[in-house]
Write a protein that holds these residues in place. Structure first.
Motif, PDB file in Angstrom:
ATOM      1  N   UNK A  59      -9.629  11.775   6.135  1.00 40.83           N
ATOM      2  CA  UNK A  59      -8.915  10.691   5.838  1.00 40.83           C
ATOM      3  C   UNK A  59      -7.908  11.657   4.633  1.00 40.83           C
ATOM      4  N   UNK A  60      -8.415  12.424   3.205  1.00 40.58           N
ATOM      5  CA  UNK A  60      -7.814  13.364   2.796  1.00 40.58           C
ATOM      6  C   UNK A  60      -7.186  13.932   3.452  1.00 40.58           C
ATOM      7  N   UNK A  61      -7.512  14.334   5.157  1.00 38.40           N
ATOM      8  CA  UNK A  61      -5.978  15.357   5.497  1.00 38.40           C
ATOM      9  C   UNK A  61      -4.932  14.769   5.877  1.00 38.40           C
ATOM     10  N   UNK A  62      -5.524  14.225   6.704  1.00 33.55           N
ATOM     11  CA  UNK A  62      -3.715  12.721   6.374  1.00 33.55           C
ATOM     12  C   UNK A  62      -3.453  12.182   5.249  1.00 33.55           C
ATOM     13  N   UNK A  63      -3.641  12.093   4.427  1.00 35.63           N
ATOM     14  CA  UNK A  63      -3.400  11.705   2.795  1.00 35.63           C
ATOM     15  C   UNK A  63      -2.445  12.853   2.360  1.00 35.63           C
ATOM     16  N   UNK A  67       1.691  13.786   1.833  1.00 35.38           N
ATOM     17  CA  UNK A  67       2.134  14.176   0.212  1.00 35.38           C
ATOM     18  C   UNK A  67       1.981  13.542  -0.683  1.00 35.38           C
ATOM     19  N   UNK A  68       0.572  13.384  -0.444  1.00 29.28           N
ATOM     20  CA  UNK A  68      -0.292  12.607  -1.574  1.00 29.28           C
ATOM     21  C   UNK A  68       0.150  11.074  -1.733  1.00 29.28           C
ATOM     22  N   UNK A  69       0.538  10.033  -1.183  1.00 30.24           N
ATOM     23  CA  UNK A  69       1.556   9.056  -0.904  1.00 30.24           C
ATOM     24  C   UNK A  69       1.114   8.075  -0.156  1.00 30.24           C
ATOM     25  N   UNK A  70       0.752   6.978  -0.494  1.00 31.47           N
ATOM     26  CA  UNK A  70       0.819   5.655   0.732  1.00 31.47           C
ATOM     27  C   UNK A  70       1.824   4.869   1.320  1.00 31.47           C
ATOM     28  N   UNK A  71       1.813   5.805   2.665  1.00 31.27           N
ATOM     29  CA  UNK A  71       3.372   5.087   3.723  1.00 31.27           C
ATOM     30  C   UNK A  71       2.889   4.641   4.505  1.00 31.27           C
ATOM     31  N   UNK A  72       3.501   3.817   5.168  1.00 32.76           N
ATOM     32  CA  UNK A  72       3.361   2.825   6.223  1.00 32.76           C
ATOM     33  C   UNK A  72       2.564   3.453   7.314  1.00 32.76           C
ATOM     34  N   UNK A  73       2.727   4.453   7.903  1.00 33.84           N
ATOM     35  CA  UNK A  73       2.541   5.654   8.420  1.00 33.84           C
ATOM     36  C   UNK A  73       0.794   5.499   7.956  1.00 33.84           C
ATOM     37  N   UNK A  85      -7.815   0.503  10.841  1.00 37.82           N
ATOM     38  CA  UNK A  85      -6.530   1.205   9.967  1.00 37.82           C
ATOM     39  C   UNK A  85      -7.215   1.951   8.833  1.00 37.82           C
ATOM     40  N   UNK A  86      -6.366   2.696   7.980  1.00 36.62           N
ATOM     41  CA  UNK A  86      -6.893   2.840   6.683  1.00 36.62           C
ATOM     42  C   UNK A  86      -6.132   1.957   6.449  1.00 36.62           C
ATOM     43  N   UNK A  87      -5.345   0.782   6.326  1.00 36.49           N
ATOM     44  CA  UNK A  87      -4.889  -0.119   5.753  1.00 36.49           C
ATOM     45  C   UNK A  87      -6.154  -1.328   5.924  1.00 36.49           C
ATOM     46  N   UNK A  88      -6.344  -1.463   6.567  1.00 38.73           N
ATOM     47  CA  UNK A  88      -7.627  -2.894   6.931  1.00 38.73           C
ATOM     48  C   UNK A  88      -8.756  -2.161   6.405  1.00 38.73           C
ATOM     49  N   UNK A  89      -9.175  -0.871   5.955  1.00 41.60           N
ATOM     50  CA  UNK A  89     -10.228  -0.649   5.511  1.00 41.60           C
ATOM     51  C   UNK A  89     -10.201  -0.751   4.079  1.00 41.60           C
ATOM     52  N   UNK A  90      -8.934  -0.669   3.060  1.00 42.26           N
ATOM     53  CA  UNK A  90      -8.390  -0.245   2.039  1.00 42.26           C
ATOM     54  C   UNK A  90      -8.246  -1.812   1.639  1.00 42.26           C
ATOM     55  N   UNK A  96       1.766  -3.318   3.052  1.00 44.67           N
ATOM     56  CA  UNK A  96       2.302  -3.618   1.689  1.00 44.67           C
ATOM     57  C   UNK A  96       2.197  -3.071   0.521  1.00 44.67           C
ATOM     58  N   UNK A  97       1.177  -2.754  -0.087  1.00 48.46           N
ATOM     59  CA  UNK A  97       0.680  -2.120  -0.701  1.00 48.46           C
ATOM     60  C   UNK A  97       1.705  -1.241  -1.519  1.00 48.46           C
ATOM     61  N   UNK A  98       2.091  -1.252  -2.957  1.00 44.18           N
ATOM     62  CA  UNK A  98       2.846   0.098  -3.764  1.00 44.18           C
ATOM     63  C   UNK A  98       1.459   0.384  -4.888  1.00 44.18           C
ATOM     64  N   UNK A  99       2.516   1.188  -5.310  1.00 40.46           N
ATOM     65  CA  UNK A  99       1.156   2.588  -6.335  1.00 40.46           C
ATOM     66  C   UNK A  99       1.215   1.628  -7.402  1.00 40.46           C
ATOM     67  N   UNK A 100       0.361   0.410  -7.700  1.00 39.48           N
ATOM     68  CA  UNK A 100      -0.163   0.393  -9.146  1.00 39.48           C
ATOM     69  C   UNK A 100       0.582  -1.649  -9.280  1.00 39.48           C
ATOM     70  N   UNK A 101       0.266  -1.814  -7.899  1.00 42.25           N
ATOM     71  CA  UNK A 101       0.616  -3.470  -7.795  1.00 42.25           C
ATOM     72  C   UNK A 101      -1.281  -3.686  -7.047  1.00 42.25           C
TER      73      UNK A 101
END
Length: 132
Positions: A59-63, A67-73, A85-90, A96-101
């Motif tokens: 996951x760290x490599x994919x992150x 570019x150290x951002x949460x993207x839809x991909x 998926x990473x989204x399911x686990x997190x 649909x999550x955005x930073x700070x939400x």
């Protein structure tokens, strides 16, 4: 001996990690520790050791590639090949999550550690994960 090793990991981890990256993923401060018999949280989500630092996990490599951002991909990807998926686990199953939400759900797994760890299919993914 375990206390000395843990102390070394803690020292190295606090010197070379970037805890602010946890703010860049949903529930980044609430990722459960996947190690059998362990409780608590996994602080260095993108790393092979609990407190961070050292080599990155899948996951760290994919992150980093994102570019150290949460993207839809990144959200839709299953970095650790455990079928979720990473989204399911997190806690962001709809990506649909955005930073700070506030995420739509709780973190239910670790996106960089194939779970359950003792599953035969997970053993090759988790070879560098350090459980203390």
């Amino acid at each position: 001996m375990k206390i000395i090793i843990l102390g070394i990991f803690l020292f190295v981890g606090t010197c070379v990690t970037f805890p602010s990256y946890r703010d860049s993923i949903p529930n980044g401060h609430k990722v459960p520790n996947p190690c059998k018999g362990s409780s608590g949280l996994w602080e260095g989500v993108g790393h092979n050791i609990l407190i961070g630092g050292g080599q990155r996990n899948v996951f760290g490599k994919d992150f980093a590639a994102a570019k150290m951002k949460w993207t839809a991909e990144l959200c839709r990807k299953d970095s650790d090949s455990d079928g979720r998926t990473n989204g399911q686990e997190l806690g962001d199953p709809n990506c649909t999550w955005t930073k700070g939400a506030t995420p739509s759900g709780s973190a239910t797994g670790h996106p960089g550690v194939c779970e359950p760890m003792d599953l035969e299919a997970c053993k090759s993914v988790n070879t560098a994960i350090v459980c203390l």
